[in-house]
Structures are given as C-alpha cells and as structure tokens.
Design a protein around this motif. Sequence first.
Motif, mmCIF file in Angstrom:
data_model
loop_
_atom_site.group_PDB
_atom_site.id
_atom_site.type_symbol
_atom_site.label_atom_id
_atom_site.label_comp_id
_atom_site.label_asym_id
_atom_site.label_seq_id
_atom_site.Cartn_x
_atom_site.Cartn_y
_atom_site.Cartn_z
ATOM 1 N N ILE A 3 0.938 -1.162 -0.071
ATOM 2 C CA ILE A 3 0.066 0.013 0.122
ATOM 3 C C ILE A 3 0.897 1.170 -0.044
ATOM 4 C CG2 ILE A 3 -1.623 1.448 1.241
ATOM 5 C CD1 ILE A 3 -2.676 -1.419 2.435
ATOM 6 N N VAL A 4 0.469 2.256 -0.645
ATOM 7 C CA VAL A 4 1.291 3.547 -0.820
ATOM 8 C C VAL A 4 0.362 4.642 -0.247
ATOM 9 C CG1 VAL A 4 2.328 5.346 -2.283
ATOM 10 C CG2 VAL A 4 2.824 2.990 -2.851
ATOM 11 N N VAL A 5 0.846 5.101 0.907
ATOM 12 C CA VAL A 5 -0.172 6.083 1.482
ATOM 13 C C VAL A 5 0.751 7.497 1.661
ATOM 14 C CG1 VAL A 5 0.316 5.325 3.712
ATOM 15 C CG2 VAL A 5 -1.460 6.488 3.498
ATOM 16 N N LYS A 6 0.054 8.420 1.431
ATOM 17 C CA LYS A 6 0.406 9.779 1.220
ATOM 18 C C LYS A 6 0.000 10.654 2.352
ATOM 19 C CE LYS A 6 3.210 13.202 -0.330
ATOM 20 N NZ LYS A 6 2.941 13.843 -1.375
ATOM 21 N N PRO A 7 0.444 10.816 3.538
ATOM 22 C CA PRO A 7 0.117 11.393 4.683
ATOM 23 C C PRO A 7 0.447 13.160 4.321
ATOM 24 C CG PRO A 7 2.073 10.690 5.295
ATOM 25 C CD PRO A 7 1.871 10.294 3.845
ATOM 26 N N ASN A 8 -0.276 14.028 5.055
ATOM 27 C CA ASN A 8 -0.066 15.343 4.907
ATOM 28 C C ASN A 8 1.290 15.880 5.571
ATOM 29 O OD1 ASN A 8 -0.840 15.064 7.388
ATOM 30 N ND2 ASN A 8 -1.870 17.154 7.812
ATOM 31 N N ARG A 9 2.038 15.307 6.235
ATOM 32 C CA ARG A 9 3.327 15.653 6.546
ATOM 33 C C ARG A 9 4.113 14.400 6.832
ATOM 34 N NH1 ARG A 9 3.910 14.432 12.128
ATOM 35 N NH2 ARG A 9 2.073 14.284 13.031
ATOM 36 N N LEU A 10 5.518 14.711 6.881
ATOM 37 C CA LEU A 10 6.492 13.617 7.207
ATOM 38 C C LEU A 10 6.539 12.992 8.580
ATOM 39 C CD1 LEU A 10 8.891 11.877 5.795
ATOM 40 C CD2 LEU A 10 10.422 13.749 6.905
ATOM 41 N N LEU A 11 6.415 11.635 8.730
ATOM 42 C CA LEU A 11 6.505 11.133 10.071
ATOM 43 C C LEU A 11 7.808 11.328 10.491
ATOM 44 C CD1 LEU A 11 4.138 9.311 8.400
ATOM 45 C CD2 LEU A 11 4.898 7.335 9.984
ATOM 46 N N ASP A 12 7.996 11.663 12.005
ATOM 47 C CA ASP A 12 8.995 11.631 12.519
ATOM 48 C C ASP A 12 9.598 10.147 12.997
ATOM 49 O OD1 ASP A 12 7.773 10.806 15.029
ATOM 50 O OD2 ASP A 12 7.340 12.997 15.779
ATOM 51 N N PHE A 13 10.832 10.248 13.626
ATOM 52 C CA PHE A 13 11.355 8.781 13.936
ATOM 53 C C PHE A 13 10.640 7.927 14.860
ATOM 54 C CE2 PHE A 13 13.758 6.051 16.757
ATOM 55 C CZ PHE A 13 14.639 5.042 15.821
ATOM 56 N N ASN A 14 9.778 8.613 15.818
ATOM 57 C CA ASN A 14 9.101 7.663 16.724
ATOM 58 C C ASN A 14 7.913 7.170 16.017
ATOM 59 O OD1 ASN A 14 10.866 7.900 18.746
ATOM 60 N ND2 ASN A 14 9.752 10.059 19.462
ATOM 61 N N GLU A 15 7.075 8.062 15.273
ATOM 62 C CA GLU A 15 6.012 7.759 14.494
ATOM 63 C C GLU A 15 6.251 6.600 13.604
ATOM 64 O OE1 GLU A 15 3.552 12.078 14.655
ATOM 65 O OE2 GLU A 15 5.194 11.602 13.070
ATOM 66 N N LEU A 16 7.181 6.795 12.934
ATOM 67 C CA LEU A 16 7.759 5.736 11.946
ATOM 68 C C LEU A 16 7.736 4.343 12.782
ATOM 69 C CD1 LEU A 16 8.202 5.038 8.915
ATOM 70 C CD2 LEU A 16 10.506 5.448 9.472
ATOM 71 N N ARG A 17 8.451 4.428 13.753
ATOM 72 C CA ARG A 17 8.659 3.248 14.618
ATOM 73 C C ARG A 17 7.537 2.537 15.080
ATOM 74 N NH1 ARG A 17 10.732 4.940 20.157
ATOM 75 N NH2 ARG A 17 8.540 5.252 20.188
ATOM 76 N N ASP A 18 6.796 3.450 15.421
ATOM 77 C CA ASP A 18 5.246 2.946 16.000
ATOM 78 C C ASP A 18 4.443 2.120 15.096
ATOM 79 O OD1 ASP A 18 5.916 3.741 18.379
ATOM 80 O OD2 ASP A 18 4.769 5.471 18.297
ATOM 81 N N LEU A 19 4.580 2.754 13.621
ATOM 82 C CA LEU A 19 3.685 2.174 12.578
ATOM 83 C C LEU A 19 4.388 0.957 12.022
ATOM 84 C CD1 LEU A 19 1.711 2.387 10.161
ATOM 85 C CD2 LEU A 19 3.391 4.010 8.990
ATOM 86 N N ARG A 20 5.594 0.861 12.120
ATOM 87 C CA ARG A 20 6.272 -0.253 11.684
ATOM 88 C C ARG A 20 5.907 -1.363 12.802
ATOM 89 N NH1 ARG A 20 12.058 2.340 9.959
ATOM 90 N NH2 ARG A 20 11.693 2.388 7.832
ATOM 91 N N ALA A 21 5.804 -1.346 13.968
ATOM 92 C CA ALA A 21 5.195 -2.022 14.939
ATOM 93 C C ALA A 21 3.766 -2.580 14.810
ATOM 94 C CB ALA A 21 5.616 -1.479 16.509
#
Length: 335
Positions: free
Chosen positions: A243-261
Amino acid sequence: MASAFAPTTTPAGSRPAIRTHELTKKFGDSLVVDHVTMTIPRGSIFGFIGPSGCGKTTTMRLMLGIYQATAGVVEVLGRSPDHFTTADRERMGYMPQLFVMYPDLTIWENLNFAASLYGMSLRRHRRLHDILELVELAGHEKKLARNISGGMRQRLSLAAALIHDPDLIFLDEPTAGIDPVLRNKFWEHFKFLKAAGHTLFITTQYVGEAAFCDYVGVMREGRLLMVETPAELRRRALGGDVIVVKPNRLLDFNELRDLRAEPFVLDRQVTINRDLSLQVVVNDTGTALPAIFAWMESHGFAVESAGEYNPPFDDVFVMLLENEAAREANEAANA
C-alpha cells in the motif's frame, strides 16, 4: 496454490493438459533444462517467461516430442510424446519462433496446405478467411510468403497453428515483432480460446503479457523457479501486498517506529518514498487499508491519497530474479 508447481484448478479425476516431473535435457555437457516439474490444468493459459536462452523453447520442444528428454517424465494430453499418434498430434497446434512456411507459396496456399495436413474438409474456405481476418492478413492472400514482412510471417505462422482448432496450442513468442494494437487483439483471441475450453502454452518476450495468463512459469538458467498466478507473482516479488499512502506531513522517527510495529505491517516493512509517501507491506490490502487510515487519524495525520501498489510485470520479473540471486548467494555463504 497447494504447490508452486502444481495449480489446484485441475478437477479431481481429470488429467492435466501437461505434466512434467524432473524433466531434464542436456546437449552434450550443457544442461539446458534442469529437472523441471510442473502441472498445467486443461482450459488455462500458461505463460512461460525468462531471459533469452534460459530453456523455455527447449522445454516446449520436449513437450512436443521434437527433442527427446535426457531424463524425467513429460506427459501431454495424457500421453508421452514418444507415443503420440497422428490423432494426438491433430489435437495440438504449434507456432515455432522461426518461420517454417513455404516461401514460394502464397499466404493462402500456405494456410490451405497447413489445413490439409490436419485432414480438414475441403469445404474449409470460410475457416481460412476467418483466421486471415483474425491475423489481419485478409486482402494479402495472393502474396508470396518470401515477399512479406517479418511481422506478416509471424501472423501467418499463428494462423497455421490455429487453423484446425486444436485442443492444446503451443505458441513460442507469438507476439514478437507485432505492434501493440495487434498484440492486444491476439490476446483477446487467446482468452476467447481459453473460454471455449482450449489450453494454451505460451512463451513470451513481453513480460507484461504475464498479466493475461492464468498461471506463469518463471525460468532461469534451465531451472523453473516458480509457477504462480500473476497476483501471487507480485506478492512474491514484493513480499506481500503493498500500500502506498501519502500523509499530509512527514512522519518523525518515533511515529515511523510505531507504524512499523503495527500488526498489519509485515516484518516492519515501511519505507519512505522520494515524494514523502509511505510504502507499506501488508498481508492483505482489503483489511490493512482501513487499519492504516485509522492509525493515521489516531496520530493526527490527514491522508492525501492511498491505494495498492501494482508495479508493471517487467519490474516484478526483475525483482523475482534479484530475490532468487540473493537467496542463492545467501545459501552459498551459509554452506
């Protein structure tokens, strides 16, 4: 599929159109077909793709009995090619890569001669006209084969393979040198033949044509790497649905880590594309997409766009070969 090499759509109790087991062919010391095992159900389109020289044409010729196997088993329509009868061969059509029609005969005479080889009725003019219409040679009937273009020869060869309405059709790169519009027309007819119960075994240099097949065999250096549906080929290349998803802003490091989990993400596979969209590998798009929207909303994101990523089969093919090369290198390193 129960096995990557045995589609499950063959009805219980019915024989497949083609079956091979450990099929092997050597020319001298050169191993050209390396222990190929596969089962092709009747009434399907089987596409055979792989780099030039990987053994696709040799495998087809083993099935036709043009070559004799060095080892292994091959059965076509329930019979070994060594024991084909005239009636068996009349149930098959074959279009080779090289033009084998008579250069000093006209298009009509070549096609009429091919029809006579299969014992077709002398009242076959309507059939010949229909086939010539299909391959867009109507109006060229009186041209000598030696005077026509390479593309026209290709179309005449296809007409000769289909003229007797065979049950099983072997086509070796039937759309090579054909313009895209006519290629699409041919594939529409191939799908029509399949719907009428015919089985087609097709090698192709156009990897994108894999999308038109029911099953696709991928060959490399004489070995059959896999047989899958087109959808499963994409999954194997990408590691799952993407899935390719375009959010309205870039995820920060912690948000990216949480999404991967998150449990809907396979093996923590989330990457950031150049346009700052996210590429997320999931098990199933249908269930994961709502979960991604919910996660984005709960973390204060607005989603500008989202959808499934379906790369062209040319890219899928490259990925599959790269994955296989990496797997082999890893096995060699651990040996």
